[in-house]
Design a protein around this motif. Sequence first.
Motif, PDB file in Angstrom:
ATOM      1  N   LEU A 379       0.844  -1.205   0.000  1.00 53.10           N
ATOM      2  CA  LEU A 379       0.000   0.000   0.000  1.00 53.10           C
ATOM      3  C   LEU A 379       0.870   1.242   0.000  1.00 53.10           C
ATOM      4  N   ASN A 380       1.860   1.276   0.877  1.00 52.64           N
ATOM      5  CA  ASN A 380       2.714   2.459   0.980  1.00 52.64           C
ATOM      6  C   ASN A 380       3.440   2.738  -0.335  1.00 52.64           C
ATOM      7  N   GLU A 381       3.854   1.690  -1.035  1.00 54.60           N
ATOM      8  CA  GLU A 381       4.545   1.850  -2.308  1.00 54.60           C
ATOM      9  C   GLU A 381       3.664   2.518  -3.362  1.00 54.60           C
ATOM     10  N   ARG A 382       2.330   2.445  -3.167  1.00 50.55           N
ATOM     11  CA  ARG A 382       1.399   2.909  -4.194  1.00 50.55           C
ATOM     12  C   ARG A 382       0.533   4.089  -3.759  1.00 50.55           C
ATOM     13  N   LEU A 383       0.765   4.623  -2.571  1.00 44.17           N
ATOM     14  CA  LEU A 383      -0.099   5.708  -2.090  1.00 44.17           C
ATOM     15  C   LEU A 383      -0.048   6.899  -3.045  1.00 44.17           C
ATOM     16  N   PRO A 384      -1.193   7.309  -3.577  1.00 44.57           N
ATOM     17  CA  PRO A 384      -1.190   8.461  -4.487  1.00 44.57           C
ATOM     18  C   PRO A 384      -1.053   9.773  -3.723  1.00 44.57           C
ATOM     19  N   GLU A 385      -0.681  10.815  -4.426  1.00 39.07           N
ATOM     20  CA  GLU A 385      -0.587  12.129  -3.797  1.00 39.07           C
ATOM     21  C   GLU A 385      -1.939  12.506  -3.186  1.00 39.07           C
ATOM     22  N   ASN A 386      -1.896  13.179  -2.054  1.00 40.42           N
ATOM     23  CA  ASN A 386      -3.090  13.680  -1.365  1.00 40.42           C
ATOM     24  C   ASN A 386      -3.966  12.576  -0.801  1.00 40.42           C
ATOM     25  N   ALA A 387      -3.443  11.347  -0.710  1.00 35.65           N
ATOM     26  CA  ALA A 387      -4.229  10.261  -0.129  1.00 35.65           C
ATOM     27  C   ALA A 387      -4.461  10.508   1.358  1.00 35.65           C
ATOM     28  N   ARG A 470     -15.003   8.884  -6.491  1.00 33.08           N
ATOM     29  CA  ARG A 470     -15.631   7.854  -5.662  1.00 33.08           C
ATOM     30  C   ARG A 470     -14.651   6.798  -5.170  1.00 33.08           C
ATOM     31  N   GLN A 471     -13.379   7.048  -5.333  1.00 30.87           N
ATOM     32  CA  GLN A 471     -12.384   6.066  -4.905  1.00 30.87           C
ATOM     33  C   GLN A 471     -12.312   6.024  -3.379  1.00 30.87           C
ATOM     34  N   PHE A 518     -20.372  -3.098  -4.668  1.00 31.48           N
ATOM     35  CA  PHE A 518     -19.014  -2.594  -4.716  1.00 31.48           C
ATOM     36  C   PHE A 518     -18.066  -3.672  -5.235  1.00 31.48           C
ATOM     37  N   LYS A 519     -16.819  -3.293  -5.436  1.00 25.61           N
ATOM     38  CA  LYS A 519     -15.794  -4.217  -5.920  1.00 25.61           C
ATOM     39  C   LYS A 519     -15.141  -4.924  -4.739  1.00 25.61           C
ATOM     40  N   GLY A 520     -15.119  -6.244  -4.754  1.00 22.88           N
ATOM     41  CA  GLY A 520     -14.457  -7.029  -3.732  1.00 22.88           C
ATOM     42  C   GLY A 520     -13.239  -7.730  -4.294  1.00 22.88           C
ATOM     43  N   ASP A 534      -3.005  -2.490  -6.862  1.00 20.77           N
ATOM     44  CA  ASP A 534      -3.074  -1.905  -8.199  1.00 20.77           C
ATOM     45  C   ASP A 534      -4.508  -1.906  -8.716  1.00 20.77           C
ATOM     46  N   ALA A 535      -5.199  -3.031  -8.528  1.00 24.46           N
ATOM     47  CA  ALA A 535      -6.585  -3.132  -8.990  1.00 24.46           C
ATOM     48  C   ALA A 535      -7.481  -2.160  -8.232  1.00 24.46           C
ATOM     49  N   ALA A 536      -7.243  -2.030  -6.938  1.00 23.31           N
ATOM     50  CA  ALA A 536      -8.064  -1.120  -6.135  1.00 23.31           C
ATOM     51  C   ALA A 536      -7.875   0.326  -6.577  1.00 23.31           C
ATOM     52  N   PHE A 537      -6.634   0.718  -6.842  1.00 25.02           N
ATOM     53  CA  PHE A 537      -6.391   2.105  -7.239  1.00 25.02           C
ATOM     54  C   PHE A 537      -6.783   2.371  -8.697  1.00 25.02           C
ATOM     55  N   ARG A 538      -6.887   1.318  -9.498  1.00 32.46           N
ATOM     56  CA  ARG A 538      -7.396   1.509 -10.860  1.00 32.46           C
ATOM     57  C   ARG A 538      -8.901   1.733 -10.862  1.00 32.46           C
ATOM     58  N   HIS A 539      -9.582   1.172  -9.858  1.00 34.44           N
ATOM     59  CA  HIS A 539     -11.051   1.223  -9.832  1.00 34.44           C
ATOM     60  C   HIS A 539     -11.532   2.576  -9.319  1.00 34.44           C
ATOM     61  N   GLN A 540     -12.325   3.253 -10.107  1.00 34.10           N
ATOM     62  CA  GLN A 540     -12.856   4.555  -9.697  1.00 34.10           C
ATOM     63  C   GLN A 540     -14.193   4.362  -8.974  1.00 34.10           C
ATOM     64  N   GLY A 541     -14.098   3.739  -7.822  1.00 36.06           N
ATOM     65  CA  GLY A 541     -15.291   3.468  -7.034  1.00 36.06           C
ATOM     66  C   GLY A 541     -14.892   2.894  -5.691  1.00 36.06           C
ATOM     67  N   VAL A 542     -15.838   2.235  -5.037  1.00 36.97           N
ATOM     68  CA  VAL A 542     -15.599   1.661  -3.717  1.00 36.97           C
ATOM     69  C   VAL A 542     -15.042   0.252  -3.871  1.00 36.97           C
ATOM     70  N   THR A 543     -13.944  -0.028  -3.180  1.00 37.68           N
ATOM     71  CA  THR A 543     -13.291  -1.334  -3.245  1.00 37.68           C
ATOM     72  C   THR A 543     -13.008  -1.819  -1.829  1.00 37.68           C
ATOM     73  N   LEU A 544     -13.241  -3.107  -1.587  1.00 39.46           N
ATOM     74  CA  LEU A 544     -12.807  -3.724  -0.337  1.00 39.46           C
ATOM     75  C   LEU A 544     -11.840  -4.853  -0.653  1.00 39.46           C
ATOM     76  N   ILE A 545     -10.656  -4.784  -0.045  1.00 37.70           N
ATOM     77  CA  ILE A 545      -9.666  -5.862  -0.159  1.00 37.70           C
ATOM     78  C   ILE A 545      -9.798  -6.748   1.072  1.00 37.70           C
ATOM     79  N   ASP A 546     -10.192  -7.978   0.855  1.00 35.83           N
ATOM     80  CA  ASP A 546     -10.339  -8.962   1.927  1.00 35.83           C
ATOM     81  C   ASP A 546      -8.999  -9.692   2.029  1.00 35.83           C
ATOM     82  N   ALA A 547      -8.152  -9.230   2.960  1.00 35.44           N
ATOM     83  CA  ALA A 547      -6.768  -9.726   3.052  1.00 35.44           C
ATOM     84  C   ALA A 547      -6.689 -10.851   4.081  1.00 35.44           C
TER      85      ALA A 547
END
Length: 613
Positions: A379-387, A470-471, A518-520, A534-547
């Motif tokens: 997650l930290n490697e991919r945090l976008p600006e202003n997150a 909506r991300q 939503f996207k799971g 990567d998939a979560a940040f590509r999706h312009q909506g609500v995403t839940l990662i079930d880790a």
Amino acid sequence: MAKKTVSEFVIERVKEWGVSRVFGFPGDGIGELDGVLGVLDGKGDGLEYIRPTHEEICAFLATAHAKFTGEVGVCIATSSPGAFHLINGLYDAQMDNVPVVAIVGQQGLDALGTFTQQESNLELVFADVAAYVKTIVSPQQAQAVIDTAFRTARTRLQPTVIILPHDVQAMEAAEPSAAHWVSRSSSVPASTRIAPVREELEKAAAVINAGSKVTLLVGAGARGATDQVLELAHKTGAGIITALRGKDVVPSDIPFHTQQVGLLGSLPSLKQMQGCDTLIMLGTNYPYGEFMPATGQARAVQVDLKPEQLGVRYPTEVNLWGDVGATLDGLLPLLTQQSDLSWQQRIADQFTDWEREMRADAMVGFPDGANPRRVFFELNERLPENAIVTADAGTTADWYGHHIRLRRGMRGDLSGRLASMLAAMPYAVAAKFAYPERPVVCTIGDGAFQMLGMNELITVKKYQHKWPNRQFIVVVMHNDDLAQVSWEMRTEDGNPVWTGSQDVESVDYAGYTELLGFKGIRLKSDDDAGEAWDAAFRHQGVTLIDAYVTRNAPPLPAKITKEYRNNTLKALVKGDPLRVGAIVDSAEALGAEALQRAKNVLHLGGADEGQRE
């Protein structure tokens, strides 16, 4: 022309205090005010009314809104049961020094003290949590009570409570008259940008100028003063440690910012505390004395807007009552430029080595699930600006502290001194309402998610149409365990885990998310982590990662004490049901750290030998 009711006056006055959004849950005890809010929200007149799934969430939303925006947070609930549900969130505001005003309903005036349904002594109920609590008993009194509640919340950085009986809500509003016992009050806030007198600043400067190994401990109370804090560090050659809630005050790319200290902190931060000769505490009430300098080791200066919190954590020599930014504006010209930067450089070198260790920890593979550290590292490697990133108070706070690096412009927060488990979701939702154009990431354990987090995905579904971006990403650390408590049972008490209390019923969180539209994403191995984000940040909506992560990854402190080690061994010897997994995973983690630390010292110019046993 229709006459104005007290409820209408209350809402108008709330808006005069600069409030843009209120979080409320309806009920007959607050029915008149609910009606007014509903009409206003429909007109879009500048006061947005958000109704989540629970009153407790209302209070956490208001607290988080205040933290993220600097406004006074406002929550609204009905009489007794609704009012009681606010208390946990209001304690979060109280303990983290956040201005929140709660408006709660009450039965009619004639019912007070008669044991009628939902009539309780709310002034007594809120007396401990609120800096000011008062019942409005007449239209002429309303103005003064509202203004005092807001002014007190802002200046004392505390929650306050306004109690509004049902019959008073519907009474005709009245302009306060120039009469005996009638107060005519002001809705103009008092400035909190206060600074100590020059004499006190000179005392502090003398202490700081005499030091050669200066450390800054920076908390959330320094928010807005980032540039002054950095100038102070450059002028004094200081290293910087941030308290967990102050993580976003100092950008992570400052090389001598060693992040947090303590159980979820870094080894370089601990070494700073053990080696500094001068400690400057800026807007922090850091509570863990065992990680502070030894008594007599360091001369100390503290700056804080909360005078009662000055000098209570360490024997400070100078206590400066004031806003951090305003105080540093006066203090900086009195300081001499430190020419020897060897202390600061040593700190930066140590932190470079520590970051290699954190990467090594994240890359450890476990046999019984993904490494939670890997999830946060990717997650930290991919945090976008202003997150904006939020965390709960379980092991996610450990991984957040160890692996998340917030660059300038990013925000992060959690329930601090109260450390309430369920705050991550309402914090994330409040952040999204406050900054609908920014990506928001909620990191949360499965235990906390089952509390009220799952409910709040319903709130997200209800309001997501309001957000231009909506991300909104939620990662659930799915380990079927109240992991933080499990490890505390071992390391603090020497007791084996009791699965009857610690097991969390497994749920298909991604499937639940998909039911809401939503996207799971199901993350089941370390190799899935990068692509999941990567998939979560590509999706312009609500995403839940079930880790699906291991429940046995140890939240290792920077230094393992003899007590920590012995208590853990006792717990395992007593028959911990998870002892095999705990032993294997702990050995894997410690082995990876030891190897990386050896590389740092022998091959990469490490600054110091390790301190974990």
